[in-house]
Design an enzyme around this catalytic site. Structure first.
Site, PDB file in Angstrom:
ATOM      1  N   CYS A  73      -0.681 -15.224 -15.251  1.00 35.56           N
ATOM      2  CA  CYS A  73       0.537 -14.687 -15.407  1.00 35.56           C
ATOM      3  C   CYS A  73       1.734 -15.923 -15.592  1.00 35.56           C
ATOM      4  CB  CYS A  73       0.892 -13.440 -14.437  1.00 35.56           C
ATOM      5  SG  CYS A  73       2.358 -13.079 -14.307  1.00 35.56           S
ATOM      6  N   CYS A  79       7.518 -14.106  -9.066  1.00 38.13           N
ATOM      7  CA  CYS A  79       7.335 -12.798  -8.670  1.00 38.13           C
ATOM      8  C   CYS A  79       6.637 -12.543  -7.327  1.00 38.13           C
ATOM      9  CB  CYS A  79       6.452 -12.156  -9.694  1.00 38.13           C
ATOM     10  SG  CYS A  79       5.869 -10.491  -9.320  1.00 38.13           S
ATOM     11  N   CYS A  82       1.811 -11.072  -6.674  1.00 38.91           N
ATOM     12  CA  CYS A  82       0.456 -11.595  -6.472  1.00 38.91           C
ATOM     13  C   CYS A  82       0.582 -12.990  -5.502  1.00 38.91           C
ATOM     14  CB  CYS A  82       0.033 -11.821  -7.850  1.00 38.91           C
ATOM     15  SG  CYS A  82      -0.467 -10.591  -8.660  1.00 38.91           S
ATOM     16  N   CYS A 161       3.759  -6.340 -16.805  1.00 39.63           N
ATOM     17  CA  CYS A 161       2.775  -6.988 -15.663  1.00 39.63           C
ATOM     18  C   CYS A 161       1.557  -6.777 -16.047  1.00 39.63           C
ATOM     19  CB  CYS A 161       3.321  -6.207 -14.255  1.00 39.63           C
ATOM     20  SG  CYS A 161       1.975  -6.565 -13.172  1.00 39.63           S
ATOM     21  N   GLN A 284      -4.417   6.801  -5.374  1.00 40.04           N
ATOM     22  CA  GLN A 284      -5.004   5.422  -5.337  1.00 40.04           C
ATOM     23  C   GLN A 284      -4.518   4.729  -6.608  1.00 40.04           C
ATOM     24  OE1 GLN A 284      -6.064   3.876  -2.723  1.00 40.04           O
ATOM     25  NE2 GLN A 284      -6.990   5.339  -1.474  1.00 40.04           N
ATOM     26  N   TYR A 313      -5.186  12.077   6.647  1.00 38.52           N
ATOM     27  CA  TYR A 313      -4.356  11.456   5.704  1.00 38.52           C
ATOM     28  C   TYR A 313      -5.143  11.616   4.317  1.00 38.52           C
ATOM     29  CZ  TYR A 313      -3.843   9.111  10.334  1.00 38.52           C
ATOM     30  OH  TYR A 313      -3.523   9.066  11.546  1.00 38.52           O
ATOM     31  N   GLU A 334      -2.317  16.165   5.946  1.00 39.75           N
ATOM     32  CA  GLU A 334      -1.498  15.424   5.239  1.00 39.75           C
ATOM     33  C   GLU A 334       0.104  15.745   5.431  1.00 39.75           C
ATOM     34  OE1 GLU A 334      -1.367  12.506   2.978  1.00 39.75           O
ATOM     35  OE2 GLU A 334       0.746  12.971   2.855  1.00 39.75           O
ATOM     36  N   ASP A 383      -7.987   7.781   6.179  1.00 39.24           N
ATOM     37  CA  ASP A 383      -7.670   7.052   5.473  1.00 39.24           C
ATOM     38  C   ASP A 383      -6.078   6.964   5.553  1.00 39.24           C
ATOM     39  OD1 ASP A 383      -7.008   5.036   3.391  1.00 39.24           O
ATOM     40  OD2 ASP A 383      -7.745   6.966   1.715  1.00 39.24           O
ATOM     41  N   CYS A 410      -6.547   0.159   4.575  1.00 41.76           N
ATOM     42  CA  CYS A 410      -5.930  -0.856   3.815  1.00 41.76           C
ATOM     43  C   CYS A 410      -5.309  -2.048   4.438  1.00 41.76           C
ATOM     44  CB  CYS A 410      -4.815   0.097   2.902  1.00 41.76           C
ATOM     45  SG  CYS A 410      -3.445   0.573   3.790  1.00 41.76           S
TER      46      CYS A 410
HETATM   47  N1  SAH Z   1      -6.761   9.589   1.227  1.00 44.34           N
HETATM   48  C1  SAH Z   1      -5.993   9.765   0.142  1.00 44.34           C
HETATM   49  C2  SAH Z   1      -4.625   9.180   0.715  1.00 44.34           C
HETATM   50  C3  SAH Z   1      -4.611   7.937   1.551  1.00 44.34           C
HETATM   51  S1  SAH Z   1      -3.083   7.197   1.815  1.00 44.34           S
HETATM   52  C4  SAH Z   1      -6.466   9.449  -1.160  1.00 44.34           C
HETATM   53  O1  SAH Z   1      -7.425   8.375  -1.051  1.00 44.34           O
HETATM   54  O2  SAH Z   1      -5.703   9.355  -2.035  1.00 44.34           O
HETATM   55  C5  SAH Z   1      -2.457   7.564   3.169  1.00 44.34           C
HETATM   56  C6  SAH Z   1      -1.948   9.221   3.289  1.00 44.34           C
HETATM   57  O3  SAH Z   1      -1.566   9.469   4.404  1.00 44.34           O
HETATM   58  C7  SAH Z   1      -0.453   9.157   2.473  1.00 44.34           C
HETATM   59  O4  SAH Z   1      -0.646  10.405   1.513  1.00 44.34           O
HETATM   60  C8  SAH Z   1       0.605   9.458   3.437  1.00 44.34           C
HETATM   61  O5  SAH Z   1       1.416  10.539   2.908  1.00 44.34           O
HETATM   62  C9  SAH Z   1      -0.311  10.418   4.464  1.00 44.34           C
HETATM   63  N2  SAH Z   1       0.175  10.210   5.951  1.00 44.34           N
HETATM   64  C10 SAH Z   1       0.960   8.962   6.635  1.00 44.34           C
HETATM   65  N3  SAH Z   1       1.250   9.133   7.827  1.00 44.34           N
HETATM   66  C11 SAH Z   1       0.499  10.350   8.122  1.00 44.34           C
HETATM   67  C12 SAH Z   1       0.467  11.046   9.292  1.00 44.34           C
HETATM   68  N4  SAH Z   1       0.952  10.597  10.563  1.00 44.34           N
HETATM   69  N5  SAH Z   1      -0.434  12.326   9.340  1.00 44.34           N
HETATM   70  C13 SAH Z   1      -1.025  12.753   8.295  1.00 44.34           C
HETATM   71  N6  SAH Z   1      -0.810  11.997   6.953  1.00 44.34           N
HETATM   72  C14 SAH Z   1      -0.072  10.932   6.964  1.00 44.34           C
END
Ligand code: SAH
Length: 479
Positions: A73, A79, A82, A161, A284, A313, A334, A383, A410
């Site tokens: 790139c 930037c 990356c 990008c 994602q 989440y 969520e 997650d 992550c």
């Molecule tokens: N599992 C999903 C999203 C993961 S990202 C996927 O794979 O697409 C994490 C998510 O947690 C986001 O959508 C965010 O809005 C949510 N989040 C953040 N803090 C939170 C909390 N305290 N309780 C519940 N959800 C939450």
């Protein structure tokens, strides 16, 4: 140390830090050098000296590492997106796998963690389905869009990008041309004036559908119909909308959406599940790798068909619905209401009836559902965002005594912190796998399987946190 600030030193780069910076030793001091790759011998200028370490600027690569490559790139280095553009893709994967291992050992106290397997991408370019370009003015007063330089809000102009969809360029060029023609000003963060803040573009890679969302410091775009007509010429265009954000904030999106044309969402598919995604929902960014990640989660969940599964989440219900066909009942939690609207709609369009979704924080909803309604769990999938799970959520998870916990993360530092807690409460880490969702950056996704520890499986953890020499970043990640 015989050297002082501004002196030149010759360093062999032997390791790489969390931010992708090269690490080398000189007279017993550890030096961090941005842009240096493991295996390089570099000449570097000392910029800052502390008691036992320092920071040095890369001046010259004296002998390049076998892992060094020409950045793919033209904006690399300037930037802030990356950090690993000068590193061979296979070496990036090795770096990420080692980073997961180190974190689990050092922060998680999981001394016997081997280097995990890591799922790499077949093609590490053009993998992102979402881009958010800030809009601003360059030194000569021209309207530009691009990416922020590292640790700053200076925009590096860039309409294409290489990590993103090819269509982004056509979208941005049309938005910028419209702004020039109609004399529409970009938002100025210091003066809190001007209209256009960001352009958000999302593409469903499986469906080809594209959504453009203009984030404005206001509710009206001059000659909006003309821009909308121009954007509609781009194949795949499905929806164009305004998002209103009049706050003086770093948060990109506001909460109000105003449709300009088309649908307020796009659809995409992962495996054989279709998802509807609206602009405010998390989705994602790398669908090809997401499929591998979710398949790993499904494998780790080891469902036989009658289990009660919680997906904490859950976003738009991606994992919940991916697991629902193999489970008895799935509950998703969520915090973003729009994402839960999407999740319910997604269950409906896929004909899935055994998934129920709750809006709220995992740390509030889970204890309430468990203590007041007596809902149980065979498997819990989490997650969470980078900060990891809240202690109240973790405590309830342990009380619910699921047989298995699948933890997708992550940020391997907060993951390690949460694993340490769970391992102290009767769970054992059984499997760890990395998944590279973000090639050329230092970020990596990790999927971990924990199961209840039976007496005979008991493993002595032979490192405690107190004995470890944690870096500041690692300490911050611990409670
Ligand atoms: N599992 C999903 C999203 C993961 S990202 C996927 O794979 O697409 C994490 C998510 O947690 C986001 O959508 C965010 O809005 C949510 N989040 C953040 N803090 C939170 C909390 N305290 N309780 C519940 N959800 C939450």
């Amino acid at each position: 140390m015989t050297k002082k600030k501004n002196d030149l030193i010759l360093l062999k780069i032997e390791d790489m830090g969390d931010g992708g910076e090269g690490i080398g030793k000189y007279e017993g001091f550890t030096f961090f050098v941005k842009g240096a790759v493991i295996g390089d011998t570099v000449e570097a200028r000392i910029m800052k000296l502390k008691k036992s370490y320092g920071y040095a600027r890369l001046m010259k690569v004296v002998e390049p590492s076998e892992y060094r490559r020409e950045p793919g790139c033209v904006h690399a280095g300037r930037c802030g997106g990356c950090q690993l553009q000068a590193m061979d893709y296979e070496a990036q994967l090795a770096y990420k796998a080692k980073k997961i291992q180190e974190r689990l050992i050092r922060i998680g106290g999981l001394a016997r963690t081997p280097v995990p397997e890591i799922m790499g991408m077949e093609d590490p370019w053009r993998y992102r389905n979402k881009a958010q370009f800030p809009v601003g003015t360059d030194r000569d007063g021209n309207v530009v869009a691009g990416f922020y330089a590292p640790h700053s809000h200076t925009i590096i102009p860039c309409t294409d990008c290489r990590l993103g969809a090819e269509e982004n360029q056509a979208v941005l060029e049309r938005v910028l041309a419209h702004m020039r023609t109609c004399h529409i000003s970009p938002y100025d963060e210091t003066a809190c004036r001007g209209l256009v803040r960001h352009v958000l573009i999302r593409k469903g890679f499986a469906t080809g559908e594209i959504m453009v969302c203009l984030i404005l410091n206001g509710r009206k775009l001059p000659a909006a119909e003309a821009l909308s007509a121009s954007l509609r010429e781009i194949p795949g265009m499905t929806g164009i909308m305004i998002n209103v954000n009049t706050e003086n904030t770093n948060v990109i999106m506001g909460s109000e959406l105003i449709p300009l044309w088309g649908r307020g969402y796009i659809t995409d598919r992962i495996g054989d599940i279709s998802y509807q995604i609206s602009p405010l929902s998390f989705y994602q960014v790398n669908p090809a790798q997401t499929k591998k990640l979710y398949e790993t989660a499904l494998e780790y969940a080891d469902l036989k068909g009658n289990e009660t599964v919680w997906d904490l989440y859950c976003g738009i219900g991606t994992i919940s619905l991916f697991l629902a066909r193999s489970a008895g009942q799935v509950y998703g939690v969520e915090v973003v209401p729009e994402a839960i609207d999407d999740a319910r709609e997604n269950a409906r369009i896929n004909g899935i009836q055994n998934a129920e979704f709750f809006v709220g924080k995992a740390e509030d909803v889970l204890p309430r559902k468990y203590e007041e309604d007596g809902i149980r769990a065979d498997v819990i999938v989490v997650d969470p965002p980078r900060k990891g799970c809240d202690p109240a959520a973790l405590e309830t998870m342990v009380k619910m005594q699921p047989e298995r916990i699948v933890y997708i993360s992550c940020d391997s530092a907060t993951l390690a912190r949460d694993l340490k807690y769970l391992c102290g409460e009767g769970y054992e880490v059984r499997k760890v796998k990395g998944c590279d969702m973000f090639g050329w950056t230092v970020h990596v996704e990790t999927c971990v399987l924990l199961s209840q520890l039976s007496a005979k499986q008991h493993i002595e953890v032979d490192l405690s946190m107190d004995e470890l020499d944690l870096t500041d970043a690692e300490k911050k990640a611990t409670y």
